[in-house]
Design a protein around this motif. Sequence first.
Motif, PDB file in Angstrom:
ATOM      1  N   THR A 132       0.841  -1.201   0.000  1.00 48.25           N
ATOM      2  CA  THR A 132       0.000   0.000   0.000  1.00 48.25           C
ATOM      3  C   THR A 132       0.873   1.246   0.000  1.00 48.25           C
ATOM      4  OG1 THR A 132      -1.164  -1.286   1.645  1.00 48.25           O
ATOM      5  CG2 THR A 132      -2.062   0.863   1.121  1.00 48.25           C
ATOM      6  N   ILE A 133       1.885   1.236   0.878  1.00 43.31           N
ATOM      7  CA  ILE A 133       2.741   2.419   0.981  1.00 43.31           C
ATOM      8  C   ILE A 133       3.507   2.638  -0.324  1.00 43.31           C
ATOM      9  CG2 ILE A 133       4.754   3.381   2.188  1.00 43.31           C
ATOM     10  CD1 ILE A 133       3.769   1.873   4.681  1.00 43.31           C
ATOM     11  N   VAL A 134       4.070   1.544  -0.838  1.00 43.11           N
ATOM     12  CA  VAL A 134       4.881   1.687  -2.058  1.00 43.11           C
ATOM     13  C   VAL A 134       4.020   2.168  -3.229  1.00 43.11           C
ATOM     14  CG1 VAL A 134       6.262   0.421  -3.731  1.00 43.11           C
ATOM     15  CG2 VAL A 134       6.590   0.034  -1.309  1.00 43.11           C
ATOM     16  N   VAL A 135       2.834   1.597  -3.355  1.00 39.26           N
ATOM     17  CA  VAL A 135       1.972   2.037  -4.455  1.00 39.26           C
ATOM     18  C   VAL A 135       1.535   3.486  -4.226  1.00 39.26           C
ATOM     19  CG1 VAL A 135      -0.256   1.642  -5.570  1.00 39.26           C
ATOM     20  CG2 VAL A 135       1.217  -0.277  -5.027  1.00 39.26           C
ATOM     21  N   GLY A 136       1.282   3.818  -2.957  1.00 36.14           N
ATOM     22  CA  GLY A 136       0.872   5.189  -2.626  1.00 36.14           C
ATOM     23  C   GLY A 136       1.957   6.205  -2.931  1.00 36.14           C
ATOM     24  N   ILE A 137       3.188   5.741  -2.962  1.00 34.31           N
ATOM     25  CA  ILE A 137       4.269   6.687  -3.275  1.00 34.31           C
ATOM     26  C   ILE A 137       4.616   6.679  -4.759  1.00 34.31           C
ATOM     27  CG2 ILE A 137       6.722   7.180  -2.846  1.00 34.31           C
ATOM     28  CD1 ILE A 137       6.332   6.076  -0.043  1.00 34.31           C
ATOM     29  N   LEU A 138       4.568   5.494  -5.365  1.00 36.91           N
ATOM     30  CA  LEU A 138       5.154   5.394  -6.709  1.00 36.91           C
ATOM     31  C   LEU A 138       4.173   5.341  -7.875  1.00 36.91           C
ATOM     32  CD1 LEU A 138       8.053   2.876  -6.073  1.00 36.91           C
ATOM     33  CD2 LEU A 138       8.162   5.344  -6.210  1.00 36.91           C
ATOM     34  N   ASP A 139       2.931   4.952  -7.633  1.00 30.58           N
ATOM     35  CA  ASP A 139       2.056   4.736  -8.794  1.00 30.58           C
ATOM     36  C   ASP A 139       1.681   6.080  -9.439  1.00 30.58           C
ATOM     37  OD1 ASP A 139       0.779   3.146 -10.558  1.00 30.58           O
ATOM     38  OD2 ASP A 139      -1.128   3.160  -9.467  1.00 30.58           O
ATOM     39  N   LYS A 140       1.592   6.064 -10.755  1.00 32.32           N
ATOM     40  CA  LYS A 140       1.219   7.284 -11.482  1.00 32.32           C
ATOM     41  C   LYS A 140       0.163   6.909 -12.500  1.00 32.32           C
ATOM     42  CE  LYS A 140       5.954   8.755 -11.292  1.00 32.32           C
ATOM     43  NZ  LYS A 140       7.231   8.792 -11.950  1.00 32.32           N
ATOM     44  N   ASP A 155      -5.188  -2.895  -9.776  1.00 29.16           N
ATOM     45  CA  ASP A 155      -5.425  -1.450  -9.837  1.00 29.16           C
ATOM     46  C   ASP A 155      -4.171  -0.652 -10.178  1.00 29.16           C
ATOM     47  OD1 ASP A 155      -8.035  -1.811  -9.257  1.00 29.16           O
ATOM     48  OD2 ASP A 155      -7.826  -1.463  -7.102  1.00 29.16           O
ATOM     49  N   ILE A 156      -3.004  -1.267 -10.027  1.00 28.16           N
ATOM     50  CA  ILE A 156      -1.767  -0.516 -10.280  1.00 28.16           C
ATOM     51  C   ILE A 156      -1.693  -0.129 -11.760  1.00 28.16           C
ATOM     52  CG2 ILE A 156       0.765  -0.724 -10.404  1.00 28.16           C
ATOM     53  CD1 ILE A 156       0.503  -2.460  -7.856  1.00 28.16           C
ATOM     54  N   ILE A 157      -1.330   1.107 -12.005  1.00 25.56           N
ATOM     55  CA  ILE A 157      -1.317   1.565 -13.399  1.00 25.56           C
ATOM     56  C   ILE A 157       0.077   1.453 -14.000  1.00 25.56           C
ATOM     57  CG2 ILE A 157      -1.807   3.533 -14.909  1.00 25.56           C
ATOM     58  CD1 ILE A 157      -3.764   4.350 -12.522  1.00 25.56           C
ATOM     59  N   ARG A 158       1.073   1.844 -13.257  1.00 21.15           N
ATOM     60  CA  ARG A 158       2.446   1.757 -13.769  1.00 21.15           C
ATOM     61  C   ARG A 158       3.277   0.870 -12.859  1.00 21.15           C
ATOM     62  NH1 ARG A 158       3.543   6.409 -17.558  1.00 21.15           N
ATOM     63  NH2 ARG A 158       1.341   6.795 -17.820  1.00 21.15           N
ATOM     64  N   TRP A 159       3.628  -0.289 -13.385  1.00 17.30           N
ATOM     65  CA  TRP A 159       4.446  -1.212 -12.590  1.00 17.30           C
ATOM     66  C   TRP A 159       5.901  -0.814 -12.692  1.00 17.30           C
ATOM     67  CZ3 TRP A 159       2.995  -5.340  -9.567  1.00 17.30           C
ATOM     68  CH2 TRP A 159       1.642  -5.698  -9.628  1.00 17.30           C
ATOM     69  N   ASN A 160       6.623  -1.008 -11.591  1.00 19.37           N
ATOM     70  CA  ASN A 160       8.078  -0.997 -11.709  1.00 19.37           C
ATOM     71  C   ASN A 160       8.619  -2.061 -10.762  1.00 19.37           C
ATOM     72  OD1 ASN A 160       8.255   0.134  -9.122  1.00 19.37           O
ATOM     73  ND2 ASN A 160       8.082   2.209  -9.973  1.00 19.37           N
ATOM     74  N   TRP A 161       9.908  -2.273 -10.792  1.00 21.32           N
ATOM     75  CA  TRP A 161      10.414  -3.442 -10.059  1.00 21.32           C
ATOM     76  C   TRP A 161      10.192  -3.335  -8.548  1.00 21.32           C
ATOM     77  CZ3 TRP A 161      14.202  -2.934  -6.388  1.00 21.32           C
ATOM     78  CH2 TRP A 161      14.979  -1.783  -6.427  1.00 21.32           C
ATOM     79  N   ILE A 162      10.155  -2.113  -8.040  1.00 20.74           N
ATOM     80  CA  ILE A 162       9.962  -1.969  -6.582  1.00 20.74           C
ATOM     81  C   ILE A 162       8.555  -2.447  -6.209  1.00 20.74           C
ATOM     82  CG2 ILE A 162       9.987  -0.349  -4.647  1.00 20.74           C
ATOM     83  CD1 ILE A 162      11.802   1.462  -6.292  1.00 20.74           C
ATOM     84  N   ILE A 163       7.590  -2.053  -7.044  1.00 21.83           N
ATOM     85  CA  ILE A 163       6.212  -2.474  -6.760  1.00 21.83           C
ATOM     86  C   ILE A 163       6.103  -3.998  -6.862  1.00 21.83           C
ATOM     87  CG2 ILE A 163       3.819  -2.259  -7.493  1.00 21.83           C
ATOM     88  CD1 ILE A 163       4.327   0.568  -8.306  1.00 21.83           C
ATOM     89  N   HIS A 164       6.738  -4.586  -7.902  1.00 22.08           N
ATOM     90  CA  HIS A 164       6.735  -6.045  -8.048  1.00 22.08           C
ATOM     91  C   HIS A 164       7.260  -6.702  -6.779  1.00 22.08           C
ATOM     92  CE1 HIS A 164       5.402  -7.089 -12.022  1.00 22.08           C
ATOM     93  NE2 HIS A 164       6.099  -6.087 -12.560  1.00 22.08           N
ATOM     94  N   VAL A 165       8.414  -6.224  -6.309  1.00 24.79           N
ATOM     95  CA  VAL A 165       9.046  -6.837  -5.134  1.00 24.79           C
ATOM     96  C   VAL A 165       8.096  -6.797  -3.944  1.00 24.79           C
ATOM     97  CG1 VAL A 165      10.869  -6.520  -3.400  1.00 24.79           C
ATOM     98  CG2 VAL A 165      11.422  -6.362  -5.844  1.00 24.79           C
ATOM     99  N   PHE A 166       7.462  -5.646  -3.742  1.00 25.42           N
ATOM    100  CA  PHE A 166       6.652  -5.536  -2.532  1.00 25.42           C
ATOM    101  C   PHE A 166       5.336  -6.299  -2.631  1.00 25.42           C
ATOM    102  CE2 PHE A 166       9.722  -2.368  -1.452  1.00 25.42           C
ATOM    103  CZ  PHE A 166       9.814  -2.504  -0.083  1.00 25.42           C
ATOM    104  N   VAL A 167       4.684  -6.235  -3.794  1.00 20.99           N
ATOM    105  CA  VAL A 167       3.391  -6.915  -3.900  1.00 20.99           C
ATOM    106  C   VAL A 167       3.582  -8.426  -3.775  1.00 20.99           C
ATOM    107  CG1 VAL A 167       1.447  -7.394  -5.417  1.00 20.99           C
ATOM    108  CG2 VAL A 167       2.311  -5.066  -5.198  1.00 20.99           C
ATOM    109  N   TRP A 168       4.470  -8.985  -4.575  1.00 23.42           N
ATOM    110  CA  TRP A 168       4.640 -10.459  -4.544  1.00 23.42           C
ATOM    111  C   TRP A 168       5.413 -10.882  -3.285  1.00 23.42           C
ATOM    112  CZ3 TRP A 168       0.938 -10.803  -7.453  1.00 23.42           C
ATOM    113  CH2 TRP A 168       0.834 -10.142  -8.669  1.00 23.42           C
TER     114      TRP A 168
END
Length: 599
Positions: free
Chosen positions: A476-484, A563-576
Amino acid sequence: MAVRTDPQLLKLLNNDSSNEEAKLVLEFFLALAACNTIVPLVLDTRDPKQKLIDYQGESPDEQALAYAAASYGIVLVERTSGYVVIDVLGDRQRFDILGLHEFDSDRKRMSVIVGCPDKTVKLYVKGADSSMFGIINKSLELDNVRATEAHLHKYSSLGLRTLVVGMRELSQPEFEEWQLAYEKASTAVLGRGNLLRSIAANVECNIHILGASGIEDKLQDGVPEAIESLRQAGMKVWILTGDKQETAISIGYSCKLLTNDMTQIVINNNSKESCKRSLEEALARTKEHRVASSIGSPYPVLASESSGTVLALIVDGNSLVYILETELQEELFKVATECSVVLCCRVAPLQKAGIVALIKNRTDDMTLAIGDGANDVSMIQMADVGVGINGQEGGQAVMASDFSMGQFRFLVPLLLVHGHWNYQRMGYMILYNFYKNATFVLVLFWYVLYTSFTLTTAITEWSSLLYTVLYTSLPTIVVGILDKDLSKSTLLAYPKLYGSGQRNEKYNLNLFVLNMLEALWQSLVVFYIPYFAYRQSTIGMSSLGDLWALASVIVVNMQLAMDIIRWNWIIHVFVWGTIAATVICLFVIDSIWVLPGYG
Ligand SMILES: Nc1ncnc2c1ncn2[C@@H]1O[C@H](COP(=O)(O)OP(=O)(O)OP(=O)(O)O)[C@@H](O)[C@H]1O
Ligand SMILES: [Mg+2]
């Protein structure tokens, strides 16, 4: 600094010192060099005989004037607390500064009392024309005043910031009277500011006009474009300035806020009655525009947006004295909201705050104030969002602001890009947090129903605790900071996209209800599928509980992933990674014998 001088003026100064006019010219430049708070810094150059002087001060206008005086040979060389040394056409002279009445934006002028080398005491004053013409001995110098007014009009129509400079020689008794009062006031413990102001007002009278100056106040790069973007994004841009009306209008044109096809409504009055009349007329005009525009349009339209004609309101600070904090305020608000451009000139700092409050208290709209000087501090503090520009006018605006920036144009990325992203992320995160917690709580609730309120739990306390702390928090935190949702370049290219926030598109009641419904059905699925699958088996309730916890974590994280619109490796690491961490934690909790899940 290279300054282009007027050869005629130079000649007059240098050749003919007995001439009356030359004396006045000299006084004018002496006033420019002495009547300020500039501190000269003498810098060494490679050539030991040549020195450079750097003028430092809070006011860029004063710096410019001191440089101008220097280029005519009247060079401010040194300043201490008691005197200034001025190089007057090659002859170094010491002028005692006997008193200084500081500039403030309400008085709009400043003065110094100077003890000259020839033992005379002189008062030099400089300030805004509106405040200076009130203290000039008009009867004696009607011609001078007329000529100065004509020059001021010319300068300000070119967009120059104007100042009027004047002086008076003080007689010995007058000086002594002033000195006594000044010393008493400067050491007063209570109400020192007011005392000093009244002493300044007493002495600043019967002034002899020396001249006027016009200083170019260059717009920063990209201001017209920035204002255009903000307006396209649906924001209303108002200019509140301390400058003269003509200067303000000219700056309005140069930053493209005002255009030639606009109809200007000017409110510039000196009494409450005339202000009232002007406001009523203005209101009638806005209504006319509204009627004209609503013919042929099924929707209500802003008066200012009727076909072709756009209304611009120009209000003067003098009129605001009679309007703000009185019943006329309401009418000003009505007129101002019907106009697409509002320009207030000669406004004092507190009036700036008053205008922001006018909007803030009457609408739900957010207000943002941006300014660079000490005179903008009160409006920056009054607005919902205050932005300070780190410019040449000192750091007071920056200190009082929520955000500070070096250039006006950075407001565009701040609002259109970061503002948009922030809104989208915050809106989504709030909804998502409600959803993920509701899903888990509902799973627990279905179990309570299933056990007929026996108060037993299948999901261990550890899992309940770790659900928010660990299993679902980091993604949640990572997506809240990084998703665009949209890229920076798209947002900058299409300012209208900012409108999603104004229309509450990302966070509203409908979305909230939908989210809760989603939590409801997903929790039912999470609870009943494992339940029906293992109903006949022999596994214990705590194993089923683990399954429910894991299923909840997987479901809410999958929802986030969708719901994530723009994936990047940080989001991948945290979600999975979080799902993997949940599995590991469940194993650990179940295999440590001191923990309740053991066995
Ligand atoms: N150092 C000064 N000495 C004397 N008069 C000044 C000085 N600085 C400004 N003024 C006069 O006082 C007026 C008001 O100044 P103020 O600082 O309130 O606003 P501003 O600088 O003109 O505009 P803005 O609101 O855009 O900063 C100015 O227009 C100018 O005529
Ligand atoms: Mg200013």
